[in-house]
Design an enzyme around this catalytic site. Structure first.
Site, PDB file in Angstrom:
ATOM      1  N   LYS A 103      40.568   7.904  14.634  1.00  0.00           N
ATOM      2  CA  LYS A 103      39.265   7.220  14.549  1.00  0.00           C
ATOM      3  C   LYS A 103      39.342   6.070  13.558  1.00  0.00           C
ATOM      4  O   LYS A 103      39.954   6.208  12.488  1.00  0.00           O
ATOM      5  CB  LYS A 103      38.197   8.235  14.120  1.00  0.00           C
ATOM      6  CG  LYS A 103      36.772   7.672  14.092  1.00  0.00           C
ATOM      7  CD  LYS A 103      35.767   8.740  13.670  1.00  0.00           C
ATOM      8  CE  LYS A 103      34.339   8.238  13.673  1.00  0.00           C
ATOM      9  NZ  LYS A 103      33.373   9.265  13.222  1.00  0.00           N
ATOM     10  N   SER A 133      29.407  10.179  16.341  1.00  0.00           N
ATOM     11  CA  SER A 133      29.982   8.859  16.260  1.00  0.00           C
ATOM     12  C   SER A 133      31.439   8.775  16.727  1.00  0.00           C
ATOM     13  O   SER A 133      31.905   7.688  17.046  1.00  0.00           O
ATOM     14  CB  SER A 133      29.901   8.355  14.815  1.00  0.00           C
ATOM     15  OG  SER A 133      30.720   9.131  13.958  1.00  0.00           O
ATOM     16  N   SER A 149      29.344  14.416  14.215  1.00  0.00           N
ATOM     17  CA  SER A 149      30.135  13.379  14.883  1.00  0.00           C
ATOM     18  C   SER A 149      31.453  13.817  15.500  1.00  0.00           C
ATOM     19  O   SER A 149      32.066  13.036  16.218  1.00  0.00           O
ATOM     20  CB  SER A 149      30.419  12.246  13.907  1.00  0.00           C
ATOM     21  OG  SER A 149      29.326  11.374  13.897  1.00  0.00           O
TER      22      SER A 149
HETATM   23  N1  GLN Z   1      24.524  11.460  14.555  1.00  0.00           N
HETATM   24  C1  GLN Z   1      24.547  11.673  13.141  1.00  0.00           C
HETATM   25  C2  GLN Z   1      24.170  10.405  12.428  1.00  0.00           C
HETATM   26  O1  GLN Z   1      23.868   9.468  13.089  1.00  0.00           O
HETATM   27  C3  GLN Z   1      25.890  12.156  12.696  1.00  0.00           C
HETATM   28  C4  GLN Z   1      26.865  11.083  12.459  1.00  0.00           C
HETATM   29  C5  GLN Z   1      28.157  11.619  11.872  1.00  0.00           C
HETATM   30  O2  GLN Z   1      28.386  12.810  11.852  1.00  0.00           O
HETATM   31  N2  GLN Z   1      28.966  10.710  11.360  1.00  0.00           N
HETATM   32  O3  GLN Z   1      24.151  10.343  11.232  1.00  0.00           O
END
Ligand code: GLN
Length: 488
Positions: free
Chosen positions: A89, A164, A188
Site C-alpha cells: 500500500k 482505504s 481499512s
Molecule cells: N473508513 C475509515 C475512515 O475513513 C477507516 C479508514 C482507515 O482505516 N484508514 O477513517
C-alpha cells in the site's frame, strides 16, 4: 450471474498458495524471475481497468527474484517467502520508490528507507512488485478519495473495492499480487477485504511496527496483510510482527507461529455474537451470509452464544473525533517545505504554506483537518477529544468483559456489500456510518480477521469479521479457518 454485475468475475482470479509456489520454486519448476514477470504481465493487462497499482518497482523485484533463484539453483535453504510476489500500500515506505499516500501533496516524494514491515518481507525473500492505490492518507472507505483515481472492484468494475486499502484488496482478488500489505485505522484492511472476497488481518495495536507508515491517526494505525487464504495471511503476519525499537508503541510480546496455530481445529472454541451488530441498517443478504458462517462454526464444534456490546452506538462519533484530531496534528508536517508538492504561485512564506496545503490536499483530507483542529481547539478539548477518549475506554472494557466469556466474537465486517462508485461520495456522513462494525475493534486495540463467508445473489462477496482479544491473533485465525473450510 445478474446483469448488474457488469464484467463480473472477468478480473477475479485466485492466486496460488504460498506453499504451492514455494514448492514449485524449491523444486526448480518455477523461477522466481519468471513468476515476477508473469505478475507484471498480468498487471499490465488488468491494471488499466482496475487502477490498483500506482507505481511498479520492477528493478527491485528483479533483483530480489534473482537472489531467490540463485539460492534455489544451489539447492540452498530458501527463506520463508522466497519468490512470493507481494504488493505494498502506498502509505508504506519502500526505499527509492514513490510514496504518495495517494495524495497530490506527496507527488514525487522518494523515501530514503524501507518501512519495518517492508524490510521484513524483503529479508524473508519476498518479491515486491509495486505500490498500491488507496484513499488519500488512508482516509476513506471506498478508495474514491485517491488523487490518482478510484480503484475498481474486480467482481464488478462499476463498484468500489472498499477502502482505504482498496488497491491492496483488489490486487489479491484479481491475482495482480499473491498477497499485499495494507493499513487499518478504522477498518481499512477488513472492509476492503470483505468487498473483494479476500482475507485481511487487523493485528493487535502494537503487534506490527508502524515505522515507515505514513501516519493518519497514530493511536489507531496498524499495518497488516491481505492474502487469498487464511493460512497465508497468518504466515505473513508472523513475518511482519514483532518488537521494533523504532516504534515506541510496538509490543515486546513474543510472536507466535500463527500459520501453525491456524491449523488447529476451532472445535470447542466459544464464539460470541453481539446483537448490536445485527440490528437496523444491516443488509439482508449480508446478514444471511454471516449467519451461514455462524452455522458453519457450530458445525465445526464451536459453541455460539450472544454477547452484549452496548456502547457500539457511540463508536462512529468517537472514532471520527479521535481519528480526525490525530490526523490534524500528523498532517501538519506537509507544508510545502519538507516533502513533495510546493505551490509555485506564492511570494510570501505564509502564502506558500497555505497554497501548498490548499492545492495539495483533497477535499476529504481537508474536511478531516478542519474537524480535528476544531475538536482540539481551546475550550472544546474537554467536550470532544477528552470525552471521546473516555468512551474509547468504555468500549475497550466492554470488549474485555465479553472476552471473559468467549474466545472470539463474530460480526459482519460491513453492513453492506460493495456499493457503486459515486453512490455515497457526496455524503460523508453516510460513508462514516458504514464504518460502524470496524471502528469498535480499532478503538479497543484488539485484533481481527476478515474472512469471506459467501456472496450476494448478484455475486458480490460478503465478509465475516472475527475479533479476538489483544495478542490473540491465533484464535481469530483458527475461527477464520473453520469458516473458510466450509467453502461458503
Ligand atoms: N473508513 C475509515 C475512515 O475513513 C477507516 C479508514 C482507515 O482505516 N484508514 O477513517
Amino acid at each position: 450471474m445478474a446483469s448488474e454485475t457488469n464484467s463480473a468475475e472477468t478480473f477475479v482470479e485466485k492466486p496460488k498458495s504460498f506453499a504451492s509456489l514455494r514448492e514449485e520454486i524449491a523444486a526448480g519448476r518455477t523461477k522466481a524471475a519468471d513468476l515476477a514477470a508473469g505478475y507484471y504481465a498480468r498487471i499490465e493487462k488488468k491494471n488499466p481497468q482496475l487502477n490498483a497499482y500506482l507505481s511498479l518497482t520492477k528493478e527491485r523485484a528483479i533483483e530480489q527474484a534473482g537472489r531467490v533463484d540463485a539460492l534455489a539453483a544451489k539447492g540452498d535453504p530458501l527463506p520463508p517467502l522466497a519468490g512470493i510476489p507481494i504488493g505494498i500500500k502506498d502509505v508504506l515506505m519502500m526505499k527509492g520508490a514513490p510514496a504518495t499516500a495517494a495524495s497530490k501533496i506527496l507527488k514525487g516524494y522518494l523515501p530514503p528507507y524501507d518501512a519495518t514491515a517492508v524490510q521484513k518481507l524483503d529479508a524473508a525473500g519476498a518479491v515486491l512488485l509495486g505500490k498500491l492505490n488507496c484513499d488519500e492518507f488512508a482516509m476513506g472507505g471506498s478508495n474514491e478519495n485517491s488523487a490518482y483515481g478510484p480503484v475498481h472492484n474486480p467482481y464488478d468494475t462499476e463498484r468500489v473495492p472498499g477502502g482505504s486499502s482498496g488497491g491492496s484488496a483488489a490486487a489479491v482478488a484479481s491475482n495482480m499480487a499473491v498477497a499485499t500489505l495494507g493499513s487499518d485505522t478504522g477498518g481499512s484492511i477488513r472492509q476492503p477485504a470483505s468487498f473483494c472476497g479476500v482475507v485481511g488481518v487487523l493485528p493487535t495495536y502494537g503487534r506490527v511496527s508502524r515505522y515507515g507508515l505514513i501516519a493518519f491517526a497514530s493511536s489507531l494505525d496498524r499495518v497488516g496483510p491481505f492474502a487469498s487464504n487464511v493460512r497465508d495471511a497468518a504466515t505473513l503476519l508472523g513475518i511482519i510482527a514483532g518488537h521494533d525499537e523504532k516504534d515506541a508503541t510496538s509490543s515486546t510480546a513474543p510472536v507466535q507461529n500463527y500459520a501453525a496455530e491456524s491449523d488447529k481445529p476451532a472445535e470447542g472454541l466459544r464464539i460470541g455474537v453481539p446483537a448490536e451488530y445485527f440490528a437496523e441498517g444491516l443488509d439482508s443478504e449480508v446478514r444471511a451470509a454471516v449467519e451461514k458462517g455462524i452455522a458453519a462454526l457450530k458445525a465445526a464444534g464451536c459453541t455460539v452464544k450472544p454477547v452484549s456490546l452496548p456502547h457500539t452506538k457511540y463508536a462512529v462519533p468517537t472514532y471520527y473525533l479521535i481519528a480526525t484530531a490525530e490526523a490534524s496534528a500528523n498532517l501538519a508536517r506537509f507544508d510545502g517545505v519538507r516533502y513533495g508538492y510546493r505551490s509555485p504561485s506564492s511570494q510570501q512564506l505564509q502564502d506558500m504554506y497555505c497554497h501548498s496545503r490548499d492545492e495539495g490536499f483533497g477535499a476529504e483530507v481537508k474536511r478531516r483537518i478542519l474537524l480535528g483542529t476544531y475538536a482540539l481547539s481551546a475550550g472544546y478539548y474537554d467536550a470532544y477529544y477528552l470525552k471521546a477518549q473516555q468512551v474509547r475506554r468504555l468500549l475497550a472494557e466492554e470488549f474485555l468483559r465479553a472476552f471473559a466469556e468467549v474466545d472470539a466474537i463474530v460480526t459482519p465486517t460491513s453492513p453492506v456489500p460493495a456499493f457503486k462508485i459515486g453512490e455515497k461520495s457526496d455524503d460523508p456522513v453516510a460513508m462514516y456510518l458504514a464504518d460502524i462494525y470496524t471502528v469498535t475493534a480499532s478503538l479497543a486495540g484488539i485484533c481481527g480477521v476478515n474472512v469471506p463467508c459467501g456472496k450476494t445473489q448478484a455475486g458480490l462477496p460478503v465478509g465475516m469479521q472475527v475479533l479476538a482479544r489483544h495478542l490473540n491473533e491465533s484464535t481469530a485465525f483458527r475461527v477464520a479457518r473453520a469458516v473458510e473450510a466450509a467453502g461458503l
